[in-house]
Each structure stands twice: as C-alpha cells, then as structure tokens.
Design an enzyme around this catalytic site. Structure first.
Site, mmCIF file in Angstrom:
data_model
loop_
_atom_site.group_PDB
_atom_site.id
_atom_site.type_symbol
_atom_site.label_atom_id
_atom_site.label_comp_id
_atom_site.label_asym_id
_atom_site.label_seq_id
_atom_site.Cartn_x
_atom_site.Cartn_y
_atom_site.Cartn_z
ATOM 1 N N LYS A 66 0.859 -1.195 0.000
ATOM 2 C CA LYS A 66 0.000 0.000 0.000
ATOM 3 C C LYS A 66 0.886 1.233 0.000
ATOM 4 O O LYS A 66 1.910 1.258 0.697
ATOM 5 C CB LYS A 66 -0.937 0.001 1.215
ATOM 6 N N GLU A 98 -9.309 7.556 3.791
ATOM 7 C CA GLU A 98 -9.282 7.757 5.250
ATOM 8 C C GLU A 98 -9.801 9.145 5.619
ATOM 9 O O GLU A 98 -9.354 10.165 5.082
ATOM 10 C CB GLU A 98 -7.831 7.578 5.759
HETATM 11 O O1 KIV Z 1 -1.253 2.208 8.800
HETATM 12 C C1 KIV Z 1 -2.463 1.962 8.892
HETATM 13 O O2 KIV Z 1 -2.938 1.350 9.861
HETATM 14 C C2 KIV Z 1 -3.332 2.427 7.830
HETATM 15 C C3 KIV Z 1 -4.807 2.315 8.047
HETATM 16 C C4 KIV Z 1 -5.251 3.275 9.057
HETATM 17 C C5 KIV Z 1 -5.571 2.431 6.788
HETATM 18 O O3 KIV Z 1 -2.872 2.905 6.844
#
Ligand code: KIV
Length: 271
Positions: free
Chosen positions: A120, A189
């Site tokens: 991600k 988010e």
């Molecule tokens: O790092 C994380 O936990 C996240 C979530 C809040 C989506 O990116």
C-alpha cells in the site's frame, strides 16, 4: 463424517469479484504472528500490516519513524500466521518518495522478504508513476487517499480531509489517477461520507473506508483500536468491539496477586 473445507485464499481476483457482487470487504491491521492468526481464523478478508505499527507497536507519535526493515519484519511475521486473508504491507515514509526506482526497489524487497500479497502506498497524482512501475513489475498495489498520515506535517494535524470543494475535487481526480495507474483497491481515510460514496460508485475497484462512511466497498480499522487496547486514541470512526485493555489488566492483576500470595503455581501446575 463432515469435513471442513479449507477456505480459498483471498486474492486480488476475490476483491474484484466482491466489488462486482456488492459483497463488503473486511480488513483489519495486524503486526505480529499471533494476532494475524486470530484475525485470519475469525474470517477477515484482508490484513493490513500498517505503518500504524509505528504508533501502536513502537510508541512513536507519528508513522514517520518506522523503517522499511521494520515493516518487513512485521510483514513476514503476519504472513506466517495467515492462510486465507489477503495480506497488504504498507510502504513506509522514506521508502518511495525519493524516486520511482526507490519505490520499485522497496516494493520488491517487501514482496521478496515477507511473501505478502500486495503493498500500500499513500498519495494521489504524485505517487502515480511509482505505482504504475510497481504494478508493471507484477506487484499489486493498494492506494491510500484522504488523511494520509505520512503527510501529517504538511496537513498540520489529523483533521478531516477534503471538506472544502477544491480538495474534494482533487481527491476525486486522484482516485481516478490511482485507478489508471493500476491500483486494485483504494483506502479512503477520514473524508466526508458522501465524497467516499461517490468515488466508490464511480470507480471499478474496491474502495475501503476508514472514517469514510458506510457506502463504500469495505472497512478497515486498526486492530488494537477496535479491540479496545489503547487508552489514548479514540476517534469517532472507531467502534470498540471489546475492552481488551480492561480484560488484560484484570488478568495481569490476578496473576500478580497470585504470585505474591503464593497461590500460583498450584501442585497441579508443577512437575
Ligand atoms: O497504517 C495503517 O494502519 C493504515 C490504516 C489506518 C488504513 O494505513
């Protein structure tokens, strides 16, 4: 005798099919083997090894200090605990901002050294070239827009994003850019629910919300937050499903009392 069928591994194709069928996707964060095993066996569709590990595991005030090596360490532990869920590992701050090459090298290291299913990356248009090159390398990418915590210093805090029309328009355009760059899902988010809903209805890939309302394709929360393990962080979008802080505190106090009184161990608990 009835046999329990092993559940099929969740893949990017499962995500695609769930979006098409309107089936909601459940995602939680985990950072270690034991918790990952529990979440996986409880049936979550995806586990995010978030860079929120910087906060909840390492006690840093922001996500910025966590390193690529540390994310790989957590990612590999989680993958060893999972049979079914799709595992996504966050690319930490400083592992992709310098250049496209740096981003590709970091994503390759995460995939090689953790055996996760995807990475991600935070950011819209500015991350698009990197995301395109990573997906060209055969690595599935989840995008992340809205309140992107790695930009907390530029935002000046953790407030709601895209409440003004100009930022909302930019975020919508960024979602389309991430789709074109090859992301197979996007996390949104802390943005207004109607904006998240319109993005989820207009783009073909799953939109996973956190503080982005109900009309998206799935939800993600930090595991420790929804299990009630912290006494410090409780934004309104977190529903607390347990109070593990209280449960653990009671158990530890009982153990402490038993050790001090000599009630533990008993004769059954010795050799
Ligand atoms: O790092 C994380 O936990 C996240 C979530 C809040 C989506 O990116």
């Amino acid at each position: 005798m009835s046999e329990t069928k092993p559940q099929a591994k969740v893949t990017v194709n499962t995500f695609r099919q769930m979006k098409q069928k309107g089936e909601k996707i459940s995602m939680l964060t985990a950072y270690d083997y034991t918790m990952a095993r529990i979440l996986d066996q409880a049936g979550v569709d995806a586990i995010l090894v978030g860079d929120s590990a910087a906060n909840v595991i390492h006690g840093w005030p922001t996500t910025l200090p966590i390193t690529l090596d540390q994310m790989i360490f957590h990612g590999a532990a989680v993958v060893r605990g999972v049979n079914r869920a799709l595992v996504v590992v966050d690319m930490p701050f400083g592992s992709y901002q310098a250049s496209v090459e740096q981003g590709v090298n970091s994503a390759v290291r995460i995939m090689k050294e953790t055996l996760a299913d995807a990475v991600k990356i935070e950011g819209g248009a500015r991350a698009a070239d990197t995301i395109k090159r990573i997906t060209d390398a055969g690595i599935p990418v989840v995008g992340h827009l809205g309140l992107t915590p790695q930009s907390v210093n530029a935002f000046g805090g953790y407030g709601l994003r895209a409440k003004e029309p100009a930022e909302a328009e930019q975020l919508y355009a960024d979602a389309l850019t991430l789709l074109k760059a090859g992301c197979f899902a996007i996390v949104l988010e802390k943005i207004p629910a109607d904006l998240a809903a319109s993005i989820a209805s207009d783009i073909q890939i799953p939109v996973i919300g956190i503080g982005a309302g109900a009309d998206v394709d799935g939800q993600v929360l930090v595991g420790q937050d929804m299990l009630g393990m912290s006494d410090m962080f409780r934004p309104k979008f977190v529903r607390q499903y347990a109070n593990l802080r209280q449960t653990i505190t009671h158990a530890v106090k009982a153990y402490n009392d038993d050790v001090k009184s000599g009630a533990f161990p008993s004769s059954d608990e010795q050799y």
